[in-house]
Design an enzyme around this catalytic site. Structure first.
Site, short mmCIF file in Angstrom:
data_model
loop_
_atom_site.label_atom_id
_atom_site.label_comp_id
_atom_site.label_asym_id
_atom_site.label_seq_id
_atom_site.Cartn_x
_atom_site.Cartn_y
_atom_site.Cartn_z
CE LYS A 125 -4.43 1.08 0.24
NZ LYS A 125 -5.59 0.30 -0.25
CG ASP A 165 -7.38 3.41 -0.69
OD1 ASP A 165 -7.81 2.25 -0.63
OD2 ASP A 165 -7.49 4.21 0.27
P1 NDP Z 1 -12.91 8.02 -2.76
O1 NDP Z 1 -11.83 9.01 -2.54
O2 NDP Z 1 -13.44 7.82 -4.14
O3 NDP Z 1 -14.16 8.32 -1.83
C1 NDP Z 1 -14.01 8.37 -0.44
C2 NDP Z 1 -15.33 8.78 0.17
O4 NDP Z 1 -15.27 8.62 1.57
C3 NDP Z 1 -15.66 10.24 -0.08
O5 NDP Z 1 -17.05 10.43 -0.10
C4 NDP Z 1 -15.03 10.91 1.13
O6 NDP Z 1 -15.59 12.17 1.47
C5 NDP Z 1 -15.33 9.89 2.22
N1 NDP Z 1 -14.29 9.98 3.24
C6 NDP Z 1 -12.98 9.73 3.09
N2 NDP Z 1 -12.32 9.96 4.23
C7 NDP Z 1 -13.23 10.37 5.11
C8 NDP Z 1 -13.16 10.76 6.45
N3 NDP Z 1 -11.99 10.77 7.12
N4 NDP Z 1 -14.30 11.12 7.06
C9 NDP Z 1 -15.47 11.11 6.41
N5 NDP Z 1 -15.60 10.76 5.10
C10 NDP Z 1 -14.49 10.39 4.48
O7 NDP Z 1 -12.33 6.65 -2.18
P2 NDP Z 1 -12.83 5.14 -2.44
O8 NDP Z 1 -14.28 5.12 -2.66
O9 NDP Z 1 -11.92 4.55 -3.44
O10 NDP Z 1 -12.47 4.46 -1.04
C11 NDP Z 1 -13.40 4.39 0.03
C12 NDP Z 1 -12.98 3.29 0.99
O11 NDP Z 1 -12.96 2.03 0.29
C13 NDP Z 1 -11.59 3.43 1.60
O12 NDP Z 1 -11.60 2.90 2.91
C14 NDP Z 1 -10.72 2.55 0.72
O13 NDP Z 1 -9.56 2.10 1.38
C15 NDP Z 1 -11.69 1.41 0.45
N6 NDP Z 1 -11.41 0.59 -0.72
C16 NDP Z 1 -11.28 1.15 -1.96
C17 NDP Z 1 -11.07 0.34 -3.06
C18 NDP Z 1 -11.03 0.90 -4.43
O14 NDP Z 1 -10.97 0.09 -5.38
N7 NDP Z 1 -11.08 2.19 -4.65
C19 NDP Z 1 -10.92 -1.12 -2.92
C20 NDP Z 1 -11.15 -1.61 -1.59
C21 NDP Z 1 -11.37 -0.77 -0.53
P3 NDP Z 1 -14.78 13.51 1.07
O15 NDP Z 1 -14.93 13.63 -0.41
O16 NDP Z 1 -15.47 14.58 1.83
O17 NDP Z 1 -13.37 13.31 1.51
O1 2IT Z 2 -7.98 -1.46 -0.66
C1 2IT Z 2 -7.92 -1.94 -1.81
O2 2IT Z 2 -8.04 -3.15 -2.01
C2 2IT Z 2 -7.70 -1.02 -2.93
N1 2IT Z 2 -7.62 0.19 -2.72
C3 2IT Z 2 -7.55 -1.56 -4.33
C4 2IT Z 2 -6.15 -2.06 -4.56
C5 2IT Z 2 -5.84 -2.44 -5.99
O3 2IT Z 2 -4.67 -2.75 -6.21
O4 2IT Z 2 -6.71 -2.44 -6.85
#
Ligand code: NDP
Ligand code: 2IT
Length: 444
Positions: A125, A165
């Site tokens: 990561k 992420d």
């Molecule tokens: P994005 O940046 O696309 O979206 C994140 C969302 O969560 C936004 O709405 C953001 O609000 C909100 N958010 C983030 N941090 C905070 C915080 N500290 N407090 C309140 N709201 C918060 O990220 P993703 O959708 O990609 O990721 C979301 C979660 O999913 C994370 O935990 C990530 O690790 C996990 N994840 C992502 C994967 C992926 O493929 N993208 C795969 C597996 C897990 P704001 O815009 O106001 O910051």
């Molecule tokens: O938390 C996760 O699994 C991710 N942000 C996606 C990682 C990836 O390599 O697609």
């Protein structure tokens, strides 16, 4: 002191002030203790001592110049945690809260998540404390190029393959890929989540959210339930949340609430996803902007209150520790029957305890959100073949992977006497494949 407690104490001593990392390690150690009691070989060859120590940790300076001409300095990280079953694989997070503890917890959980996918990917990561919010396009590009100017020497399609992420989506992956290609003079699958015209995979954008819903569907089936007619609350409004909402709605669920770090939207009719997608993906706006098109919706400006909204299914898709014990108790008393973790470690240990004690169907992050990295691994395969599968081919593979992760986690839980506890099951099933590979490869 038991062996597990000794190792945990050493992790805390060696990694002081890293509460998120300690939290992730503690849950893992508690889960795999029954395996260690049954098989002394993992202890004899120091598998646990080795697995909690990253293979390599890279921390670097990221200097860039903002639109005013001022020099800015951020900190970059890449934690290459474990390469026993494949090249390091995992996302990059750009958020002001990023520090070593957060990147290490994410990298550690990624080892077992990636193992559960059944695909050949190790765990890693990275990210930076850069805050993309409020930055211009030029500033984001400048930062991404500087970040890659150091990161490029540590990664490669057979070494370490980053992805997105929080704060890293298609735009940032594009700028980083362009810079990598320019420096290396090589067109190779070094990042996933790429644009569809230049090596990206269909379904990668949708994969984490869709996969989460496929996983929750499997959990619901065990009780003869489905998404049809269920009220669903989803925190976050980013990549994971939007596509979880899309698939949940497609399966007949009514998604009534979504959030960002400023507040949440409650629309009892069901969130208008086209509006939300436009606000978030096109305009890069805020949840509050939803009121411009749906004045009858409710906006609350304390986002954790989203968990007080009565629902059947809760999908936390924002960030770590967003559901505490109190929020979990509220969800349970409001009749919530299933929780699927789209975010990484969104439930505190107290909250997980509440869900398990109350027999809520609970899909832990490393199992439930593995769809994103699974399709990333499929993107790597397609890049190696220099070929692309269709949307339905990738979606079908994603669905099969999520079903298989649910099955493997349930079976491992049952085998070790923790029937229905997918936290223990996912940790054990993810661990065994990596641990056996480590044993077979010797002390490295
Ligand atoms: P994005 O940046 O696309 O979206 C994140 C969302 O969560 C936004 O709405 C953001 O609000 C909100 N958010 C983030 N941090 C905070 C915080 N500290 N407090 C309140 N709201 C918060 O990220 P993703 O959708 O990609 O990721 C979301 C979660 O999913 C994370 O935990 C990530 O690790 C996990 N994840 C992502 C994967 C992926 O493929 N993208 C795969 C597996 C897990 P704001 O815009 O106001 O910051
Ligand atoms: O938390 C996760 O699994 C991710 N942000 C996606 C990682 C990836 O390599 O697609």
């Amino acid at each position: 002191m038991s062996y597990i407690n000794e190792i945990f104490a050493k992790v805390v001593e060696r990694n002081p002030n890293e509460p998120e990392f300690h939290q992730a390690v503690k849950e893992f150690l508690d889960s795999v203790e029954p395996v260690l009691n049954r098989n002394s070989k993992y202890l004899r060859y120091g598998v646990i001592e080795r697995i909690v120590e990253p293979e390599r940790q890279i921390i670097f300076r990221v200097p860039w110049v903002d639109d005013k001409g001022d020099v800015q300095v951020n900190r970059g990280f890449r934690i290459e945690f474990n390469s026993a079953i494949g090249p390091y694989k995992g996302g990059l997070r750009f958020h002001p809260s990023v520090n070593a503890s957060i990147i290490k917890f994410l990298g550690f959980e990624q080892i077992f998540k990636n193992s559960l996918t059944g695909l050949p990917i190790g765990g890693g990561k990275g990210g930076s404390d850069f805050d993309p919010k409020g930055k211009s396009e030029a500033e984001v590009m400048s930062f991404c190029q500087s970040f890659m100017t150091e990161l490029f020497r540590h990664i490669g399609p057979d070494t370490d393959v980053p992805a997105g992420d929080i704060g890293v989506g298609g735009r940032e992956i594009g700028y980083m890929y362009g810079q990598y290609k320019r420096i290396k003079n090589a067109y190779e699958g070094v990042l996933t989540g790429k644009g569809l015209n230049w090596g990206g995979s269909l379904v990668r954008k949708e994969a984490t959210g869709y996969g989460l819903v496929y996983f929750v569907e499997e959990m619901l089936k065990t009780r003869g339930e489905s998404f049809a007619g269920k009220t669903v609350v989803i925190s976050g409004s980013g990549n994971v949340a939007i596509y979880a909402a899309e698939k949940a709605a497609e399966l007949g669920g009514r998604v009534v609430a979504m959030s960002d770090s400023n507040g949440y939207i409650l629309d009892e009719k069901g969130i208008d996803l086209n509006a939300m997608k436009r606000i978030k993906e096109v305009e890069r706006g805020r949840c509050k902007d939803y009121l411009n098109q749906h004045a009858d919706a409710h906006y609350g400006d304390n986002w954790p209150d989203i968990w007080t909204i009565p629902c059947d299914i809760a999908l936390p898709c924002a960030t770590q520790n967003e559901i505490d014990e109190k929020a979990a108790k509220t969800l349970v008393s409001n009749g919530c029957i299933a929780v699927g973790e789209g975010a990484n470690m969104p439930s505190t240990p107290g909250a997980v305890g509440v869900f398990l004690e109350n027999k809520v169907l609970f899909g832990p992050a490393k199992a439930a959100n593995a769809g994103g990295v699974a399709v990333s691994a499929l993107e790597m395969s397609q890049n190696s073949m220099r070929y692309s599968w269709t949307f339905s081919e990738v979606d079908q593979k994603l669905k099969e992977i999520m079903i298989s992760i649910h099955r493997k986690s349930s079976e491992a839980a049952r085998e070790y006497g923790f029937e229905d506890n997918l936290v223990v099951g996912a940790n054990i099933a993810g661990f065994l494949k990596v641990a056996d590979a480590m044993l077979e490869q010797g002390v490295v």
